[in-house]
Enzyme design. Structure first.
Site: not given
Length: 229
Positions: A176, A209, A122
């Protein structure tokens, strides 16, 4: 070692002297220890005979998406959206500090720049792309898992390089719900078409995610390819 990046967690190489180094940057609100344990939970033998893997922890700083509350984040951002400009001040600050950290903790200990890979999950992957493409283009590679660049990123404003940039591995879950799949895919397409970056974009089916075992195994294989014994 810079106090800004303590504690530093390490997966040590299994031989006595490493010939390469991997820096793995965690996502927002996590720690080096947290992402290290996550990786080891998914792949218990995430270890290399010739490479050491370092997991720095981001400094504690005010983070705008948390209404200014403090969190372990590499840089600030106004919101989690692709069309929001980068927070240049904190991003440039952490890039400068991290490049100094790499030079002091890795290169001075005998690991050449072309035997270093940076990457992360991320926000950590975004940081890695800034370090590699803007500041250390001679490193061996960059990986970005569930990661992104702003549509107006300072990376996109760089002149087209005269030499080849580091290869890039991106993995992104197609479900995600925080950093949409299309955002990560567009980041990769812009880097490859505008700057000639070579690499691969791997879709992780049914992943939100998060890190998944499949992508850590892909990463492990890719690291061995980019930094062979």
């Amino acid at each position: 070692m810079s106090a800004k990046f303590l504690p530093l967690r390490i997966i040590k190489q299994t031989s006595n002297n490493p010939t390469g180094t991997v820096l793995f940057f965690h996502g927002s609100g996590d720690t080096g220890d947290g992402v290290r344990e996550w990786v080891k939970f998914l792949v218990q033998d995430f270890q290399f005979p010739h490479l050491q893997v370092l997991f720095p922890t981001a400094p504690l700083r005010p983070y705008t998406p948390l209404d200014g509350g403090f969190s372990n984040v590499w840089f600030d951002r106004l919101s989690i959206s692709p069309d929001v400009p980068e927070h240049t001040e904190t991003l440039d600050e952490v890039c400068t500090d991290m490049v100094d950290f790499i030079k002091n903790e890795v290169i001075q200990k005998g690991i050449p720049e072309n035997r270093i890979i940076v990457g992360g999950f991320s926000m950590g992957g975004a940081l890695a792309m800034h370090i590699g493409f803007r500041h250390m283009p001679r490193i061996a590679g960059i990986f970005a898992l569930s990661s992104f660049l702003s549509y107006t990123s300072s990376i996109y404003k760089l002149p087209k390089p005269s030499s080849e940039l580091p290869p890039l591995l991106m993995c992104h879950g197609n479900r995600d719900d925080l950093v949409p799949y299309e955002w990560g895919e567009q980041t990769f397409k812009t880097l490859t078409t505008q700057f000639g970056v070579k690499g691969e974009f791997q879709t992780i089916p049914n992943a939100l995610h998060e890190l998944k075992r499949k992508e850590i195994l892909l990463l492990q294989e890719w690291l061995n390819k980019q930094l062979p014994p």
